[in-house]
Design a protein around this motif. Structure first.
Motif, short mmCIF file in Angstrom:
data_model
loop_
_atom_site.label_atom_id
_atom_site.label_comp_id
_atom_site.label_asym_id
_atom_site.label_seq_id
_atom_site.Cartn_x
_atom_site.Cartn_y
_atom_site.Cartn_z
N GLU A 183 2.19 6.32 -3.98
CA GLU A 183 3.17 5.34 -4.46
C GLU A 183 3.62 4.44 -3.31
O GLU A 183 3.84 4.91 -2.19
CB GLU A 183 4.39 6.07 -5.05
CG GLU A 183 4.06 6.91 -6.27
CD GLU A 183 5.29 7.64 -6.83
OE1 GLU A 183 6.34 7.69 -6.14
OE2 GLU A 183 5.18 8.18 -7.95
N LEU A 233 -6.90 3.00 -5.71
CA LEU A 233 -5.98 2.00 -6.25
C LEU A 233 -6.63 1.16 -7.34
O LEU A 233 -6.11 0.09 -7.68
CB LEU A 233 -5.46 1.09 -5.14
CG LEU A 233 -4.81 1.76 -3.93
CD1 LEU A 233 -4.19 0.71 -3.02
CD2 LEU A 233 -3.76 2.75 -4.35
N ALA A 275 0.29 11.39 -6.27
CA ALA A 275 -0.08 9.98 -6.37
C ALA A 275 0.19 9.30 -5.03
O ALA A 275 0.90 9.83 -4.17
CB ALA A 275 0.72 9.29 -7.47
N ASP A 327 -2.66 -3.15 -8.45
CA ASP A 327 -2.84 -2.40 -9.67
C ASP A 327 -1.92 -1.19 -9.66
O ASP A 327 -1.29 -0.91 -8.64
CB ASP A 327 -4.31 -1.95 -9.74
CG ASP A 327 -4.86 -1.89 -11.16
OD1 ASP A 327 -4.08 -1.96 -12.11
OD2 ASP A 327 -6.09 -1.75 -11.29
N GLY A 328 -1.90 -0.45 -10.74
CA GLY A 328 -1.10 0.76 -10.76
C GLY A 328 -0.59 1.05 -12.15
O GLY A 328 -0.17 0.15 -12.87
N SER A 348 0.84 -1.20 0.00
CA SER A 348 0.00 0.00 0.00
C SER A 348 0.87 1.25 0.00
O SER A 348 1.99 1.24 0.52
CB SER A 348 -0.89 -0.01 1.25
OG SER A 348 -1.55 1.23 1.40
N PRO A 349 0.35 2.33 -0.56
CA PRO A 349 1.11 3.59 -0.53
C PRO A 349 1.45 4.04 0.88
O PRO A 349 2.43 4.77 1.07
CB PRO A 349 0.17 4.59 -1.21
CG PRO A 349 -0.64 3.73 -2.14
CD PRO A 349 -0.86 2.44 -1.39
N ILE A 401 1.28 4.29 -12.76
CA ILE A 401 1.85 5.62 -12.53
C ILE A 401 3.03 5.81 -13.48
O ILE A 401 4.19 5.66 -13.12
CB ILE A 401 2.22 5.81 -11.04
CG1 ILE A 401 0.99 5.54 -10.16
CG2 ILE A 401 2.74 7.24 -10.81
CD1 ILE A 401 1.23 5.67 -8.68
N GLY A 453 -3.53 5.95 -7.06
CA GLY A 453 -2.51 5.26 -6.29
C GLY A 453 -2.14 3.94 -6.94
O GLY A 453 -2.70 3.56 -7.97
N GLU A 454 -1.17 3.26 -6.34
CA GLU A 454 -0.76 1.93 -6.83
C GLU A 454 -0.73 0.99 -5.63
O GLU A 454 -0.62 1.41 -4.48
CB GLU A 454 0.63 1.99 -7.47
CG GLU A 454 1.72 2.37 -6.46
CD GLU A 454 3.13 2.41 -7.06
OE1 GLU A 454 3.26 2.35 -8.29
OE2 GLU A 454 4.08 2.51 -6.27
N THR A 470 -4.35 6.66 0.78
CA THR A 470 -3.61 5.93 -0.27
C THR A 470 -3.89 6.45 -1.67
O THR A 470 -3.14 6.15 -2.60
CB THR A 470 -4.00 4.44 -0.27
OG1 THR A 470 -5.40 4.31 -0.60
CG2 THR A 470 -3.74 3.80 1.09
N MET A 509 3.74 -3.26 -11.30
CA MET A 509 2.59 -3.70 -10.47
C MET A 509 2.54 -5.23 -10.38
O MET A 509 2.05 -5.77 -9.40
CB MET A 509 1.28 -3.09 -10.97
CG MET A 509 0.84 -3.43 -12.37
SD MET A 509 -0.39 -4.77 -12.37
CE MET A 509 -0.13 -5.46 -14.00
#
Lengths: 92, 404
Positions: free
Chosen positions: B51, B333, B49, B189-190, B13-14, B192, B229-230, B330, B72
């Motif tokens: 990250e 996502l 974002a 997922d993500g 998680s970010p 960026i 976010g990712e 976050t 990801m």
């Protein structure tokens, strides 16, 4: 006339590492010349990527069967060198 | 019907790499939103974002996997390793066709795809990686998790934007009920990267604020879009009976699920979210009064926030149930959001603590009991998690603590 480059095991090691990495538990620095690629952890896609990188670097074109028929590093090195020599002869 | 339990989780998680870091940050209201570092965002209208911090793929994965994976996917593989270890499952010791993988994805490996397309157009097709043949696919995380761990049972991928993460868990539950004892599921997922960024911007839902504490404000009068976010979470789901027999610790059970699709824009039919909540509760055999907390989708756009607030109000009554949105820490996502909220909900139930929604001053119009600023102690037996995807997807899952 310039000297023709040759393709050696160290070149193959470097290109394999760049293009496909190394499998856990496999020592690429060991005596791998006659070890099957699948035992080294490289499946057809890894060899396709490796072949593409060799083609770009050495300015040759490998036909499809060259990659599928060469099942060990020794065989692949041989076929790549044949192509390099042939390309040099055409150029000369 | 077979009960399905969550027996393991891996979180990326970010606001925390790993379940422990994520949960201590989330309890503490610590945000992971900041200026984009994965590329230079200076020339783009949105520059913030969420990250994932401190992730170095080579510390977690063999070099064999690095040339063939998007960022990801590396996060997903690592989260899957952690989830299986957390569940005490060694896949090599179990029948390979008894274990499946069902994940969700919103965009596939966008950053990988961007790099290879750049080579295609600037250098030529012979420069494109052979791994482009799968590394940017939606299904790539399911495939890579399956290959790495030898999971050969029923597998697949769900693609329904942010609703997808919950849809994947429901599909995992279906496969377990059809006889596969264990399914690795969830979503990471993500996208960026510049290509992903412009695609998101074109969607029109991204906040262009440059203040991390003001950019993503769901249910606030100043809501202005979301921060991308990712990350996400990978969960191990098992037939609860099998899990009990092997003495597994369970975080809770996935006891209800529903999905609906919104009517076309401009239709006079009602949005689908309220019906989603009602159907998920019906599936779980529960009444609204049984729900102890709602993890909101929290779109952060006035229309969508209103739709969600109205759905929650219609089912639970005004201020009728505690609502929270830890995704304010976050960003959104996408396919990773639902599984991350499910992880947070399960951890909340185990800790007796609802994590906060940060930065938000709730608009009184919405009549929501939002948990703000501080975590709220509470006895939590049942949690409802909501997720909506762009294009009309609505999904809800009901989680119940195992010690009922």
């Amino acid at each position: 006339m310039s000297t023709t480059r040759t393709f050696a095991l160290d070149d193959l090691r470097r290109i394999l590492l760049e293009g496909a990495g190394a499998e856990e538990g496999v020592d690429l620095d060991g005596d791998i010349l006659d070890t099957y690629f699948d035992e080294l952890g490289y499946e057809s896609l890894a060899l396709l990527e490796t072949g593409g990188r060799i083609e770009r670097e050495y300015g040759i074109t490998l036909d499809d069967s060259a990659l599928t028929d060469a099942v060990t590093p020794r065989q692949l090195i041989a076929v790549v060198n044949e192509h390099i020599t042939a390309a040099a002869e055409v150029a000369a | 019907m077979t009960s399905v339990a969550v027996t393991g989780m891996g979180v990326v998680s970010p606001n925390g790499l790993g379940t422990q870091d994520f949960w201590s940050a989330t309890r503490g209201g610590k945000s992971g939103i900041g200026r984009v570092t994965r590329f230079d965002p200076a020339r783009y209208p949105a520059q913030l974002a969420g990250e994932v911090p401190g992730f170095r793929a080579e510390e977690h994965l063999p070099s064999r996997l690095l040339p063939q994976t998007d960022h990801m996917t590396r996060l997903a593989l690592t989260a899957a390793d952690w989830a299986l270890a957390d569940a005490g499952v060694r896949p090599a010791e179990l029948p390979e066709f008894d274990m499946g993988v069902v994940t969700a994805s919103s965009a596939g490996g966008f950053e990988f795809g961007q790099g290879e397309l750049r080579k295609l157009w600037s250098q030529g097709s012979q420069y494109v990686s052979a791994y482009q043949s799968f590394a940017w696919f939606y299904a790539v995380n399911s495939g890579q998790i399956s290959i790495r761990n030898g999971l050969k049972g029923p597998s697949g991928v769900l693609v329904s934007d942010q609703a997808g993460g919950l849809d994947a868990l429901a599909q995992a539950r279906r496969q377990i009920r059809k006889g596969t004892p264990l399914v690795v599921s969830g979503g990471v997922d993500g996208a960026i990267c510049p290509w992903g960024w412009v695609a998101q911007l074109a969607g029109g839902r991204i906040s262009t604020s440059n203040e991390p504490a003001r950019a993503y404000l769901p249910f606030d009068a100043e809501a202005r879009g979301h921060v991308p976010g990712e990350g996400g979470a990978i969960l191990v789901l098992e037939d609860a009976e099998t899990a009990r027999r092997r003495g597994a610790r369970t975080y809770g059970e996935l006891s209800g699920y529903a999905a609906t699709f919104d009517p076309r824009p401009g239709s006079d039919r009602a949005p689908g979210l309220r019906r989603t909540v009602e159907l998920a509760l019906e599936d779980a055999g529960l009444a609204p009064g049984d729900v102890d907390v709602v993890f909101a989708d929290a779109a952060g756009l006035p229309d969508l926030d209103r739709t969600e607030a109205e759905a929650i109000g219609a089912v639970f009554g005004p201020h009728g149930v505690p609502v929270t949105a830890p995704k304010t820490m976050t960003g959104r996502l996408y396919a990773g959001a639902g599984p991350l909220d499910v992880a947070a909900a399960l951890l909340s139930m185990n800790d007796g603590l609802i994590p906060p929604t940060v930065n938000v001053v709730p608009s009184p119009d919405y009549e929501l009991d939002l948990v703000l600023a501080q975590p709220r102690p509470a006895t939590l037996r049942t949690a409802l998690v909501l997720a909506r995807g762009q294009g009309g997807f609505n999904s809800a899952v009901v989680l119940e603590s195992s010690g009922r």
